[in-house]
Design a protein around this motif. Structure first.
Motif, PDB file in Angstrom:
ATOM      1  N   UNK A 166       0.756   8.467  29.914  1.00 40.96           N
ATOM      2  CA  UNK A 166       0.798   8.690  28.468  1.00 40.96           C
ATOM      3  C   UNK A 166      -0.334   7.995  27.726  1.00 40.96           C
ATOM      4  N   UNK A 167      -0.747   6.825  28.164  1.00 43.03           N
ATOM      5  CA  UNK A 167      -1.827   6.112  27.488  1.00 43.03           C
ATOM      6  C   UNK A 167      -3.134   6.901  27.562  1.00 43.03           C
ATOM      7  N   UNK A 168      -3.407   7.528  28.690  1.00 44.78           N
ATOM      8  CA  UNK A 168      -4.619   8.326  28.847  1.00 44.78           C
ATOM      9  C   UNK A 168      -4.581   9.527  27.919  1.00 44.78           C
ATOM     10  N   UNK A 169      -3.434  10.187  27.844  1.00 41.33           N
ATOM     11  CA  UNK A 169      -3.303  11.342  26.964  1.00 41.33           C
ATOM     12  C   UNK A 169      -3.447  10.928  25.505  1.00 41.33           C
ATOM     13  N   UNK A 170      -2.878   9.787  25.126  1.00 40.56           N
ATOM     14  CA  UNK A 170      -2.979   9.296  23.751  1.00 40.56           C
ATOM     15  C   UNK A 170      -4.421   8.962  23.407  1.00 40.56           C
ATOM     16  N   UNK A 171      -5.151   8.340  24.312  1.00 43.56           N
ATOM     17  CA  UNK A 171      -6.557   8.026  24.106  1.00 43.56           C
ATOM     18  C   UNK A 171      -7.373   9.305  23.940  1.00 43.56           C
ATOM     19  N   UNK A 172      -7.102  10.306  24.746  1.00 46.92           N
ATOM     20  CA  UNK A 172      -7.803  11.583  24.655  1.00 46.92           C
ATOM     21  C   UNK A 172      -7.524  12.269  23.315  1.00 46.92           C
ATOM     22  N   UNK A 173      -6.267  12.291  22.892  1.00 46.86           N
ATOM     23  CA  UNK A 173      -5.915  12.923  21.618  1.00 46.86           C
ATOM     24  C   UNK A 173      -6.531  12.185  20.433  1.00 46.86           C
ATOM     25  N   UNK A 174      -6.526  10.872  20.485  1.00 48.49           N
ATOM     26  CA  UNK A 174      -7.115  10.108  19.370  1.00 48.49           C
ATOM     27  C   UNK A 174      -8.620  10.342  19.286  1.00 48.49           C
ATOM     28  N   UNK A 175      -9.302  10.464  20.406  1.00 45.33           N
ATOM     29  CA  UNK A 175     -10.742  10.753  20.367  1.00 45.33           C
ATOM     30  C   UNK A 175     -11.003  12.152  19.832  1.00 45.33           C
ATOM     31  N   UNK A 176     -10.136  13.115  20.144  1.00 46.23           N
ATOM     32  CA  UNK A 176     -10.284  14.458  19.571  1.00 46.23           C
ATOM     33  C   UNK A 176     -10.086  14.441  18.060  1.00 46.23           C
ATOM     34  N   UNK A 177      -9.109  13.695  17.583  1.00 46.36           N
ATOM     35  CA  UNK A 177      -8.881  13.584  16.145  1.00 46.36           C
ATOM     36  C   UNK A 177     -10.060  12.900  15.451  1.00 46.36           C
TER      37      UNK A 177
END
Length: 186
Positions: A166-177
Protein backbone atom coordinates in the motif's frame (compact mmCIF):
# COMPACT_ATOMS: atom_id res chain seq x y z
CA UNK A 1 1.52 -67.75 -31.87
CA UNK A 2 3.54 -66.05 -29.13
CA UNK A 3 3.24 -62.71 -30.91
CA UNK A 4 -0.52 -63.13 -31.20
CA UNK A 5 -0.87 -63.91 -27.49
CA UNK A 6 1.36 -60.99 -26.54
CA UNK A 7 -0.68 -58.66 -28.74
CA UNK A 8 -3.96 -59.86 -27.18
CA UNK A 9 -2.60 -59.41 -23.67
CA UNK A 10 -1.42 -55.88 -24.48
CA UNK A 11 -4.75 -54.95 -26.08
CA UNK A 12 -6.78 -56.20 -23.14
CA UNK A 13 -4.53 -54.42 -20.65
CA UNK A 14 -5.01 -51.11 -22.48
CA UNK A 15 -8.75 -51.64 -22.95
CA UNK A 16 -9.51 -51.81 -19.22
CA UNK A 17 -10.45 -48.72 -17.25
CA UNK A 18 -7.63 -47.51 -15.09
CA UNK A 19 -8.15 -45.62 -11.88
CA UNK A 20 -7.07 -42.02 -12.33
CA UNK A 21 -5.89 -39.77 -9.56
CA UNK A 22 -5.49 -36.00 -9.74
CA UNK A 23 -4.48 -33.16 -7.50
CA UNK A 24 -6.95 -30.47 -8.59
CA UNK A 25 -6.48 -26.81 -7.68
CA UNK A 26 -9.30 -24.30 -7.36
CA UNK A 27 -7.28 -21.83 -9.52
CA UNK A 28 -3.95 -21.64 -11.34
CA UNK A 29 -3.00 -18.09 -10.31
CA UNK A 30 -2.95 -16.76 -6.75
CA UNK A 31 -1.86 -13.63 -4.93
CA UNK A 32 0.52 -13.63 -1.98
CA UNK A 33 -1.27 -14.51 1.28
CA UNK A 34 -4.19 -16.00 -0.66
CA UNK A 35 -5.53 -19.45 0.25
CA UNK A 36 -4.68 -22.26 -2.18
CA UNK A 37 -7.15 -25.18 -2.13
CA UNK A 38 -6.11 -28.55 -3.58
CA UNK A 39 -8.26 -31.69 -3.78
CA UNK A 40 -6.87 -35.20 -4.14
CA UNK A 41 -9.50 -36.83 -6.40
CA UNK A 42 -9.99 -40.36 -7.71
CA UNK A 43 -11.96 -41.06 -10.88
CA UNK A 44 -12.71 -44.04 -13.12
CA UNK A 45 -12.86 -46.48 -10.24
CA UNK A 46 -13.40 -50.05 -11.40
CA UNK A 47 -13.46 -51.52 -7.87
CA UNK A 48 -14.37 -50.15 -4.45
CA UNK A 49 -11.62 -48.92 -2.20
CA UNK A 50 -10.88 -49.72 1.40
CA UNK A 51 -8.20 -47.08 1.89
CA UNK A 52 -5.33 -45.00 0.61
CA UNK A 53 -1.89 -43.71 1.64
CA UNK A 54 -0.24 -40.61 0.14
CA UNK A 55 2.55 -38.10 0.73
CA UNK A 56 2.34 -34.54 -0.59
CA UNK A 57 5.48 -32.43 -0.82
CA UNK A 58 5.63 -28.65 -1.11
CA UNK A 59 8.07 -25.79 -0.60
CA UNK A 60 7.47 -24.85 3.04
CA UNK A 61 9.25 -21.51 2.53
CA UNK A 62 6.68 -20.52 -0.09
CA UNK A 63 3.55 -22.34 1.14
CA UNK A 64 2.11 -22.78 4.60
CA UNK A 65 -0.15 -25.78 5.21
CA UNK A 66 -3.12 -24.37 7.12
CA UNK A 67 -5.79 -27.08 7.04
CA UNK A 68 -6.85 -30.45 5.64
CA UNK A 69 -9.92 -32.62 5.63
CA UNK A 70 -10.75 -36.10 4.41
CA UNK A 71 -13.54 -37.07 2.02
CA UNK A 72 -16.39 -39.40 3.02
CA UNK A 73 -15.50 -42.26 0.67
CA UNK A 74 -14.33 -44.51 3.52
CA UNK A 75 -16.97 -43.51 6.08
CA UNK A 76 -20.00 -45.81 6.26
CA UNK A 77 -21.70 -43.61 8.87
CA UNK A 78 -20.07 -45.41 11.77
CA UNK A 79 -16.65 -43.89 11.18
CA UNK A 80 -13.39 -44.45 9.36
CA UNK A 81 -9.71 -44.28 10.24
CA UNK A 82 -8.14 -41.03 8.94
CA UNK A 83 -4.59 -40.08 9.90
CA UNK A 84 -2.40 -37.13 8.92
CA UNK A 85 1.10 -36.03 9.89
CA UNK A 86 2.66 -32.68 9.02
CA UNK A 87 5.59 -32.88 11.45
CA UNK A 88 8.22 -32.79 8.66
CA UNK A 89 8.45 -29.36 7.03
CA UNK A 90 7.43 -29.55 3.38
CA UNK A 91 6.05 -33.08 3.58
CA UNK A 92 2.47 -33.99 4.44
CA UNK A 93 1.54 -37.65 5.04
CA UNK A 94 -2.10 -38.72 4.94
CA UNK A 95 -4.02 -41.96 4.98
CA UNK A 96 -7.61 -43.02 5.41
CA UNK A 97 -9.10 -46.50 5.72
CA UNK A 98 -12.58 -47.89 6.11
CA UNK A 99 -13.21 -50.02 9.17
CA UNK A 100 -12.81 -53.74 8.48
CA UNK A 101 -16.52 -54.32 9.17
CA UNK A 102 -17.76 -51.28 7.23
CA UNK A 103 -21.09 -51.42 5.41
CA UNK A 104 -20.04 -52.13 1.82
CA UNK A 105 -23.28 -50.79 0.32
CA UNK A 106 -22.79 -47.39 1.98
CA UNK A 107 -19.14 -47.24 0.89
CA UNK A 108 -20.09 -48.11 -2.66
CA UNK A 109 -22.70 -45.34 -2.65
CA UNK A 110 -20.17 -42.84 -1.22
CA UNK A 111 -17.47 -43.75 -3.74
CA UNK A 112 -19.48 -44.19 -6.93
CA UNK A 113 -17.07 -44.01 -9.86
CA UNK A 114 -14.96 -41.35 -8.18
CA UNK A 115 -14.65 -39.22 -5.06
CA UNK A 116 -12.43 -36.80 -3.14
CA UNK A 117 -9.84 -38.47 -0.91
CA UNK A 118 -8.72 -35.28 0.84
CA UNK A 119 -8.79 -31.49 0.59
CA UNK A 120 -5.68 -29.49 1.53
CA UNK A 121 -5.45 -25.74 2.04
CA UNK A 122 -2.25 -23.70 1.97
CA UNK A 123 -1.41 -20.02 2.31
CA UNK A 124 0.78 -18.64 -0.48
CA UNK A 125 3.70 -16.91 1.26
CA UNK A 126 5.96 -15.80 -1.60
CA UNK A 127 5.62 -14.97 -5.26
CA UNK A 128 6.75 -17.28 -8.04
CA UNK A 129 5.93 -20.65 -9.59
CA UNK A 130 4.90 -23.32 -7.09
CA UNK A 131 4.47 -27.10 -7.22
CA UNK A 132 2.49 -29.50 -5.05
CA UNK A 133 3.67 -33.07 -5.63
CA UNK A 134 2.04 -36.36 -4.71
CA UNK A 135 5.04 -38.64 -4.29
CA UNK A 136 5.63 -42.14 -5.72
CA UNK A 137 4.45 -43.78 -2.51
CA UNK A 138 0.75 -43.10 -3.29
CA UNK A 139 -1.27 -46.33 -2.93
CA UNK A 140 -4.94 -47.28 -2.94
CA UNK A 141 -6.20 -50.63 -1.70
CA UNK A 142 -9.42 -52.41 -2.63
CA UNK A 143 -12.16 -52.95 -0.08
CA UNK A 144 -11.45 -56.70 -0.02
CA UNK A 145 -7.66 -56.08 0.21
CA UNK A 146 -7.08 -58.10 -2.95
CA UNK A 147 -5.82 -55.21 -5.09
CA UNK A 148 -3.28 -52.50 -4.44
CA UNK A 149 -2.60 -49.81 -7.04
CA UNK A 150 0.51 -47.66 -6.83
CA UNK A 151 0.86 -44.34 -8.60
CA UNK A 152 3.90 -42.54 -9.95
CA UNK A 153 4.61 -39.02 -8.76
CA UNK A 154 2.37 -36.33 -10.20
CA UNK A 155 2.32 -32.58 -9.72
CA UNK A 156 -0.05 -29.63 -9.57
CA UNK A 157 1.62 -26.42 -10.74
CA UNK A 158 0.44 -22.87 -10.11
CA UNK A 159 1.76 -19.33 -9.93
CA UNK A 160 1.76 -16.84 -7.06
CA UNK A 161 1.90 -13.11 -7.84
CA UNK A 162 3.15 -10.49 -5.42
CA UNK A 163 0.74 -7.86 -4.18
CA UNK A 164 2.05 -4.29 -4.32
CA UNK A 165 2.49 -2.75 -0.90
CA UNK A 166 0.00 0.00 0.00
CA UNK A 167 2.82 2.46 0.71
CA UNK A 168 4.17 2.05 -2.84
CA UNK A 169 0.73 2.60 -4.34
CA UNK A 170 0.17 5.68 -2.14
CA UNK A 171 3.54 7.13 -3.18
CA UNK A 172 2.70 6.53 -6.85
CA UNK A 173 -0.74 8.17 -6.53
CA UNK A 174 0.64 11.18 -4.68
CA UNK A 175 3.27 11.74 -7.39
CA UNK A 176 0.55 11.57 -10.05
CA UNK A 177 -1.51 14.16 -8.17
CA UNK A 178 1.55 16.40 -7.81
CA UNK A 179 2.22 16.20 -11.57
CA UNK A 180 -1.43 16.92 -12.33
CA UNK A 181 -1.52 20.02 -10.13
CA UNK A 182 1.77 21.24 -11.55
CA UNK A 183 0.60 20.90 -15.20
CA UNK A 184 -2.89 22.25 -14.50
CA UNK A 185 -1.46 25.61 -13.24
CA UNK A 186 0.31 26.30 -16.51
Amino acid sequence: MKKLLLTLVLLTSFAGNATLINLDLDKTNYLENEVVTAQLNLTSLDYFLGGFVAEVSYDFNALELINWSFGNGFNDGLGHSPYADDSIAGLFYLEDFAYFDADEMVLQANQGTGFTLATLTFRALTAGPQILSVLDSMEVVSLDNNSIDQFNQFDAKFNVTSVPEPASALLFLSSLLLLRTRFSKK
